[in-house]
Design an enzyme around this catalytic site. Structure first.
Site, PDB file in Angstrom:
ATOM      1  N   CYS A   7       1.067  -1.156   0.061  1.00  0.00           N
ATOM      2  CA  CYS A   7       0.138   0.095   0.055  1.00  0.00           C
ATOM      3  C   CYS A   7       0.856   1.176   0.002  1.00  0.00           C
ATOM      4  CB  CYS A   7      -0.783   0.102   1.434  1.00  0.00           C
ATOM      5  SG  CYS A   7      -0.026   0.148   2.771  1.00  0.00           S
ATOM      6  N   CYS A  41       2.556   5.560   9.105  1.00  0.00           N
ATOM      7  CA  CYS A  41       1.555   5.464   8.077  1.00  0.00           C
ATOM      8  C   CYS A  41       0.605   6.724   8.395  1.00  0.00           C
ATOM      9  CB  CYS A  41       0.806   4.248   7.725  1.00  0.00           C
ATOM     10  SG  CYS A  41      -0.572   4.709   6.437  1.00  0.00           S
ATOM     11  N   GLU A  55       1.105  -1.954  15.803  1.00  0.00           N
ATOM     12  CA  GLU A  55       0.185  -0.872  15.435  1.00  0.00           C
ATOM     13  C   GLU A  55      -0.827  -0.690  16.743  1.00  0.00           C
ATOM     14  OE1 GLU A  55      -3.324   0.686  12.692  1.00  0.00           O
ATOM     15  OE2 GLU A  55      -1.585  -0.605  11.479  1.00  0.00           O
ATOM     16  N   THR A  65      -5.313  -0.612  11.386  1.00  0.00           N
ATOM     17  CA  THR A  65      -5.489  -0.199   9.961  1.00  0.00           C
ATOM     18  C   THR A  65      -5.466  -1.512   8.942  1.00  0.00           C
ATOM     19  OG1 THR A  65      -3.315   0.246   9.568  1.00  0.00           O
ATOM     20  CG2 THR A  65      -4.682   2.017  10.189  1.00  0.00           C
TER      21      THR A  65
END
Length: 312
Positions: free
Chosen positions: A40, A131, A161, A224
């Site tokens: 991504c 990110c 995360e 995410t």
């Protein structure tokens, strides 16, 4: 590009398939490429920043607080550039050897509030590759804390995360899936055995968490890399639960929802389902790190998880 493993190869197998209607054939074997694949934007950005950090600081010691991404080949390339990667073990991470003037890189997953403060106190140069979608989640959790809402975090409590996201919250409970979200919803509406609830979520709640007190006002956040559709369903579950408990007129006083969903994981999942629906497919190969949350979401149906070295 191909030397560094960033982005897409311009001459490898994937590039050839893209030029041939996403298909490659040899003899009786046909390989079809999913419509959505690869890094991504946030991951590609993080890896590029790590390489540039080495180029900009050729004579300094560089450290990364965790794997930059969950891809063994990329992390090995960084080690070959003399960038040391800290890995968590039973005793945690020892940052003692990092000193004034060193360069510390935060991975795409981010770092905890405590780690950021530690490195600020050490007076090191910090390269934050977090990110922006992850940072957006942090902002929502910060808003929950400022307005005295408990953060219900859809994620895996041991994932880097989610650990970082939880560090921004005052009060939180982490739910892995719809089943755990249902447990939270049932406790909100019906109450229940507090000790059993805390035992189940013992590794997934903030210190001193009290479900009787802390589930009266809740906000939703997400890791995410969890599935978009599942996060959305958890949001609907919480919304229905709060309305049933307090009435629709009090919804906004007891439930807080901000759009923090990243589409990248869901796009790859949708592409996988599209291929599975093709009756001509006999087997699917997923190229990715075994400890990748994104990869783990593709372990359904007729799938073989493979790790391919030097994959384009």
């Amino acid at each position: 590009m191909e030397d560094h493993g960033v982005g897409y190869s311009l001459s490898g197998l994937v590039a050839q398939m893209r030029e041939n209607d996403d298909t490659w054939q040899q003899g009786e074997v046909t390989v079809k490429l999913a419509k959505a694949y690869g890094y991504c934007w946030g991951v590609e950005r993080a890896v590029r920043m790590a390489y540039e950090a080495r180029n900009a600081n050729p004579d300094k010691k560089l450290y990364i607080t965790n794997e930059i991404i969950h891809n063994p080949e990329v992390n090995q390339r960084l080690r070959e550039l003399d960038i040391e990667i800290f890995e968590d073990d039973a005793d945690g991470k020892d940052y003692g050897r990092i000193s004034d003037g060193d360069v510390v890189i935060f991975p795409a997953f981010g770092a905890t509030v405590q780690e950021m403060q530690l490195f600020k106190d050490k007076n090191v140069k910090m390269v934050d590759t977090t990110c922006p979608w992850v940072a957006k989640v942090w902002n929502s959790v910060d808003q929950h804390a400022r307005k005295n809402y408990t953060s219900v975090i859809h994620g895996k409590y041991s994932h880097e995360e989610t650990i970082a996201t939880a560090s921004f919250a005052d009060t939180y409970v982490i739910v892995r899936d719809l089943a755990e979200a249902q447990m939270v919803c049932e406790y909100i509406t019906q109450g229940g055995d507090k000790e059993a609830f805390l035992q189940h979520f013992k590794k997934a709640v903030s210190k001193g968490f009290d479900p009787d007190r802390d589930l009266q006002r809740v906000g939703l956040a997400n890791q995410t890399t969890m599935l978009k559709g599942e996060t959305q369903e958890i949001g609907k579950m919480l919304e229905r639960t709060i309305m049933a408990k307090y009435g629709p007129s009090e919804l906004n006083n007891h439930f807080m929802l901000m759009d923090t969903i990243c589409d990248a994981t869901q796009e790859r999942q949708d592409a996988m389902y599209e291929i599975i629906d093709d009756s001509s497919i006999n087997m699917m190969l997923v190229v990715g790190g075994f400890n990748s949350s994104n990869t783990s979401h593709l372990q359904v149906g007729r799938i073989v998880i493979c790790r391919m070295h030097n994959a384009p």
